[in-house]
Design an enzyme around this catalytic site. Structure first.
Site, PDB file in Angstrom:
ATOM      1  N   ASP A   1      -5.446  -5.362   6.921  1.00  0.00           N
ATOM      2  CA  ASP A   1      -4.803  -6.513   6.278  1.00  0.00           C
ATOM      3  C   ASP A   1      -5.499  -7.817   6.664  1.00  0.00           C
ATOM      4  O   ASP A   1      -5.667  -8.713   5.836  1.00  0.00           O
ATOM      5  CB  ASP A   1      -3.323  -6.589   6.665  1.00  0.00           C
TER       6      ASP A   1
ATOM      7  N   ASP B   1       1.264  -0.149  10.453  1.00  0.00           N
ATOM      8  CA  ASP B   1       1.167  -1.557  10.838  1.00  0.00           C
ATOM      9  C   ASP B   1       1.651  -1.696  12.276  1.00  0.00           C
ATOM     10  O   ASP B   1       2.489  -0.916  12.738  1.00  0.00           O
ATOM     11  CB  ASP B   1       2.028  -2.428   9.921  1.00  0.00           C
TER      12      ASP B   1
END
Length: 166
Positions: A140, A115
């Site tokens: 995401d 991330d």
């Protein structure tokens, strides 16, 4: 409706490319300001959303790998059964599919999801850490947009199935 799978492929490519760039250019945990309310911060997630089950010793890796590929198979099956007029649903499912595969690939290869997108607001709200939301990635975003589209479409199913002869 498998013609929409190209969206999934583009999503996976963008997701993996941006994750590779983040790993190559960012130091873990160091916030790099992009502009107001957006940082690039390299972080690794060993669990699911919000690091759910992230500290469980490794078995969760295989659970989430399996889950992402089972869900991907179901989405492909669902796409195959859609009518030609259900374009919105097809696009939404293709986004979710691309996101699931992007994060599934991460878990399969390295046991964690990379991330790096760190958005924040200057409010100290009880569920935000000094205004910072969870750090996330392109996969995401695709999953979130796809899921929102599916919810919106579910409220107006007749609108999607209407065809125009124009």
């Amino acid at each position: 409706m498998l013609k929409w799978v190209w969206i999934s492929i583009v999503t996976v490519i963008l997701d993996q490319l941006t994750k590779w760039m983040a790993v190559a250019n960012l130091d873990e945990g160091v916030r790099n300001a992009v502009f107001d309310h957006l940082n690039f911060t390299l972080a690794y997630n060993y669990g699911a959303a919000f690091s759910f089950l992230g500290n469980q010793g490794g078995w969760q890796r295989w659970l989430f790998v399996g889950l992402s590929f089972v869900v991907s198979g179901y989405i492909i099956h669902w796409l195959r059964k859609l009518e030609r007029t259900e374009k919105g649903t097809a696009i939404a499912l293709a986004l979710v599919l691309g996101g699931a595969l992007g994060n599934g690939i991460d878990r399969l290869i390295s046991g964690r999801v990379t991330d790096f997108i760190d958005m924040y607001v200057d409010l100290d709200v009880f569920f935000l850490n000094n205004g910072h939301f969870a750090i996330f990635n392109i996969a995401d975003i695709a999953i979130t947009i796809g899921a929102i589209l599916l919810v919106v479409i579910s409220f107006f199913p007749e609108a999607e199935k209407e065809t125009t002869d124009a």
